[in-house]
Every structure is written in C-alpha cells, then in structure tokens.
Design a protein around this motif. Structure first.
Motif, PDB file in Angstrom:
ATOM      1  N   UNK A  11       0.979  -1.211   0.005  1.00  0.00           N
ATOM      2  CA  UNK A  11      -0.039  -0.028   0.175  1.00  0.00           C
ATOM      3  C   UNK A  11       0.812   1.276   0.217  1.00  0.00           C
ATOM      4  N   UNK A  12       1.979   1.290   1.024  1.00  0.00           N
ATOM      5  CA  UNK A  12       2.955   2.448   0.745  1.00  0.00           C
ATOM      6  C   UNK A  12       3.602   2.776  -0.607  1.00  0.00           C
ATOM      7  N   UNK A  13       4.141   1.474  -1.149  1.00  0.00           N
ATOM      8  CA  UNK A  13       4.554   1.716  -2.594  1.00  0.00           C
ATOM      9  C   UNK A  13       3.585   2.067  -3.412  1.00  0.00           C
ATOM     10  N   UNK A  14       2.368   1.749  -3.503  1.00  0.00           N
ATOM     11  CA  UNK A  14       1.687   2.070  -4.531  1.00  0.00           C
ATOM     12  C   UNK A  14       1.142   3.643  -4.365  1.00  0.00           C
ATOM     13  N   UNK A  15       0.965   4.211  -3.087  1.00  0.00           N
ATOM     14  CA  UNK A  15       0.659   5.361  -2.955  1.00  0.00           C
ATOM     15  C   UNK A  15       1.676   6.399  -3.209  1.00  0.00           C
ATOM     16  N   UNK A  16       3.034   5.910  -2.920  1.00  0.00           N
ATOM     17  CA  UNK A  16       4.357   6.666  -3.285  1.00  0.00           C
ATOM     18  C   UNK A  16       4.615   6.790  -4.878  1.00  0.00           C
ATOM     19  N   UNK A  17       4.340   5.620  -5.536  1.00  0.00           N
ATOM     20  CA  UNK A  17       4.599   5.625  -6.781  1.00  0.00           C
ATOM     21  C   UNK A  17       3.311   6.286  -7.572  1.00  0.00           C
ATOM     22  N   UNK A  18       2.331   6.351  -7.276  1.00  0.00           N
ATOM     23  CA  UNK A  18       0.990   7.141  -7.806  1.00  0.00           C
ATOM     24  C   UNK A  18       1.497   8.713  -7.669  1.00  0.00           C
ATOM     25  N   UNK A  19       1.831   9.223  -6.633  1.00  0.00           N
ATOM     26  CA  UNK A  19       2.229  10.463  -6.452  1.00  0.00           C
ATOM     27  C   UNK A  19       3.705  10.979  -6.592  1.00  0.00           C
ATOM     28  N   UNK A  20       4.507   9.867  -6.750  1.00  0.00           N
ATOM     29  CA  UNK A  20       6.073  10.275  -6.871  1.00  0.00           C
ATOM     30  C   UNK A  20       6.615  11.121  -6.089  1.00  0.00           C
ATOM     31  N   UNK A  21       6.153  10.749  -4.534  1.00  0.00           N
ATOM     32  CA  UNK A  21       6.510  11.565  -3.598  1.00  0.00           C
ATOM     33  C   UNK A  21       6.184  11.056  -2.189  1.00  0.00           C
ATOM     34  N   UNK A  22       7.225  10.636  -1.432  1.00  0.00           N
ATOM     35  CA  UNK A  22       6.968   9.827  -0.174  1.00  0.00           C
ATOM     36  C   UNK A  22       6.206  10.841   0.822  1.00  0.00           C
ATOM     37  N   UNK A  23       6.223  12.161   0.617  1.00  0.00           N
ATOM     38  CA  UNK A  23       5.627  12.886   1.495  1.00  0.00           C
ATOM     39  C   UNK A  23       4.088  13.070   1.186  1.00  0.00           C
ATOM     40  N   UNK A  24       3.863  13.108  -0.281  1.00  0.00           N
ATOM     41  CA  UNK A  24       2.341  12.984  -0.401  1.00  0.00           C
ATOM     42  C   UNK A  24       1.741  11.752  -0.146  1.00  0.00           C
ATOM     43  N   UNK A  25       2.437  10.652  -0.442  1.00  0.00           N
ATOM     44  CA  UNK A  25       1.999   9.423  -0.009  1.00  0.00           C
ATOM     45  C   UNK A  25       1.690   9.395   1.488  1.00  0.00           C
ATOM     46  N   UNK A  26       2.365   9.942   2.277  1.00  0.00           N
ATOM     47  CA  UNK A  26       2.147   9.749   3.948  1.00  0.00           C
ATOM     48  C   UNK A  26       1.187  10.708   3.952  1.00  0.00           C
ATOM     49  N   UNK A  27       0.949  12.022   3.501  1.00  0.00           N
ATOM     50  CA  UNK A  27      -0.201  12.683   3.562  1.00  0.00           C
ATOM     51  C   UNK A  27      -1.683  12.103   3.430  1.00  0.00           C
ATOM     52  N   UNK A  70       1.566  -0.827 -11.916  1.00  0.00           N
ATOM     53  CA  UNK A  70       0.106  -0.867 -12.998  1.00  0.00           C
ATOM     54  C   UNK A  70      -0.654  -1.901 -12.067  1.00  0.00           C
ATOM     55  N   UNK A  71      -0.257  -3.169 -11.906  1.00  0.00           N
ATOM     56  CA  UNK A  71      -0.929  -4.024 -11.200  1.00  0.00           C
ATOM     57  C   UNK A  71      -1.272  -3.766  -9.732  1.00  0.00           C
ATOM     58  N   UNK A  72      -0.119  -3.123  -9.012  1.00  0.00           N
ATOM     59  CA  UNK A  72      -0.932  -2.894  -7.634  1.00  0.00           C
ATOM     60  C   UNK A  72      -1.822  -1.592  -7.801  1.00  0.00           C
ATOM     61  N   UNK A  73      -1.941  -0.982  -8.412  1.00  0.00           N
ATOM     62  CA  UNK A  73      -2.921   0.103  -8.730  1.00  0.00           C
ATOM     63  C   UNK A  73      -4.128  -0.479  -9.212  1.00  0.00           C
TER      64      UNK A  73
END
Length: 316
Positions: A11-27, A70-73
């Motif tokens: 879940x953390x990787x998918x969010x970070x990959x979607x935002x290309x940002x650890x900070x936005x994924x954390x938010x 893509x598969x995780x998304x």
C-alpha cells in the motif's frame, strides 16, 4: 497460501508511486514520510530489487518499480470498488432465475410485467438453458426444474404438476379422435425417453389404440417450436398444457379430446440456507401464487361436463 509481501508495504509503495512523493503518500495514508520510506525499503528487501531512485525532494520509479506499479494500482482500485459496493448497495436487488428454454419463453416471459408489479424492489434476470445449472457455483439464485423433484443438498418445492394432451388450431376443425388420421402429428423430441415420458406412443396406448404414424409428421427438438407449429395449423401436437395455457385461454389452440397424460412436475430449487431463503422470499412467493392461478384455471378448463337431462340433445 499466497506468497506476498506485507500489505502495508504494498500500500505504501502504490501511494508513493502514484504521487512520486513519499511526503504526499504519507499525507494520504495519514503516516509520516519516514514510515513510508521504511515500508518501501521493507518491500525492496523482500523483492531483492530497487523500486525507486531517491533524489533530494523527489523519487523516480526504477524499471522494476514501473512494472510493478500498474498491477498494484489496479488491485487496490478493485478492492476500493468492492468495498464501496457493500457500503452503498444498489436499491434494486438482482435475482437470477434459471429454467428450460421452453418454460422461460412460454411461461415466465409473459409474466414479467406481473412480476414487476408484484415485486417492484427486485430486478429479475432470466437464464434459459436445457442444461442443469450448478446452484452451488453461484450466478443463479433459483431454478425451476422439470422432473421428479429429487435434488440432493438443495431445497425443492413443488410448483405444479404437468399434464399433456393433444392440441391444435381451431381452424383445423378437429372434433374427435377419428380426425387424427387426417392431420400430421407434431412431435417434441425428448432428450431422454422413459416409460413415463408423455409421447404419442404412450398417448395412443392410454387411449386404447395403436400408434400409426400418418404421412407428413413434424418433429421438433424445441417444445416451443412444436407449439408454434400447432398454432399455425400445421398439425396436432401433444404438448404440455402448462406451456399452452395462454393459447388455450385465448382460443389460439383448442384441446378437442383426451385422454390427458400426466407428465413430470415443475419444482422450485434453491440453496437451503436461511440467508438464501430470505433473499428469495418475494420471488418465491410470487411464483407459488402464479402457479396456484394456473392450477385453478386448468381445473376450470378440465371440469367435467354437466350431466344432460333426459330427452335433451347435445350440440357440438
């Protein structure tokens, strides 16, 4: 068991990959950027691959990360849709009812408007097949089966008993059994013939005669086609009185003489679980009520003729 890394890391990787940002994924996930970085690192160690190239204030997916994303998304999107469907169920519940092709077209389809009026909160899907469906496999909620009614592991309720008799168009002018030799006999070819199967051979034996095939017989593999041929005046058909109830009531067909043969029975069949019985309640009750209407009408059609008073004549 599925060999997967921890769901939190995916879940953390998918969010970070979607935002290309650890900070936005954390938010988005309501955690700290450090927690996202830790979860992504855990996933990379589990895979033995680098998923991000880390730069100051930004991250970039590696080739392997771009292949995984893509598969995780898609997987997380599917889970979201499933959860939302449960949280906001449709106002209309869909039930699937399966039966034979002939019964569906001749008995169920004409009654769909009555069903909608009686059960406005349900949507009905009709599945027509002469093959027996596996109710345990899902996809079909209730079946109407034709036979003796023994269905292991399933709940079975008698809908109505079928009867067979010769019917034809009134245009043929058929009045008695002596007219059988003047018109083609219409046959429905049963998939399996038993001693109790209502065939012309059995009917002639019941009528006390011997079957003699006249010239120009018509044979159909579909019972509804045999009925249509009778309505068109192409001969005399031995068919189910259940399936021609509407044609007999309207006068499109007549039953000029007997005897009637007892066929098999129609049964409601469904999974024997409390939850299933509750879901099927309105549809089941409507079908049983319609069956009673049909039986009452058939009893009226078959009621014995009144005894004539002495000295009176009988008109045709």
């Amino acid at each position: 068991m599925r060999d997967l890394p921890p769901l939190s890391a995916l879940r953390a990787f998918e969010a970070a990959a979607r935002h290309l940002s650890f900070k936005n994924a954390a938010d988005e996930l309501a955690v700290t950027p450090t927690a996202i970085s830790h979860q992504v690192r855990q996933l990379e160690e589990w895979l033995g691959l680098r998923l991000f190239e880390r730069h100051i204030r930004r991250v970039v997916l590696t080739k392997e990360g771009a292949e995984l994303f893509p598969s995780l998304r898609e997987g997380f999107d599917t889970m979201v849709r499933g959860v939302e469907a449960l949280r906001t169920p449709s106002a209309q519940e869909l039930l699937t009812l399966s039966s034979t092709v002939a019964f569906t077209s001749k008995w169920l389809v004409p009654r769909v408007p009555a069903f909608r009026a009686a059960c406005p909160g349900l949507d009905l899907r009709l599945h027509a097949s002469d093959e027996t469906v596996d109710l345990r496999a899902g996809g079909v909620d209730l079946a109407i089966r034709y036979g003796r009614g023994a269905h292991a592991g399933l709940r079975s309720e008698l809908l109505f008993q079928d009867r067979f008799a010769p019917v034809c168009s009134p245009r043929l002018g058929v009045r008695g059994r002596e007219d059988l030799g003047h018109h083609p006999l219409i046959h429905f070819e049963w998939h399996r013939v038993e001693d109790a199967t209502p065939t012309w051979n059995r009917w002639f034996a019941s009528a006390g005669g011997r079957y003699r095939a006249p010239n120009g017989e018509l044979r159909f593999s579909d019972e509804s086609h045999a009925i249509q041929a009778a309505v068109a005046g192409q001969g005399i058909a031995l068919v189910s009185l259940v399936l021609v109830a509407e044609e007999l009531a309207s006068g499109a067909l007549v039953q000029p003489f007997g005897p009637e043969l007892e066929g098999f029975a129609y049964h409601l069949v469904y999974l024997d679980t409390p939850r299933h019985a509750e879901r099927l309640g309105p549809l089941r009750q409507w079908l049983l009520a319609e069956a009673k209407v049909l039986e009452a009408r058939a009893a009226g059609v078959r009621r014995p003729a009144r005894t004539r008073k002495p000295g009176t004549s009988r008109r045709r």
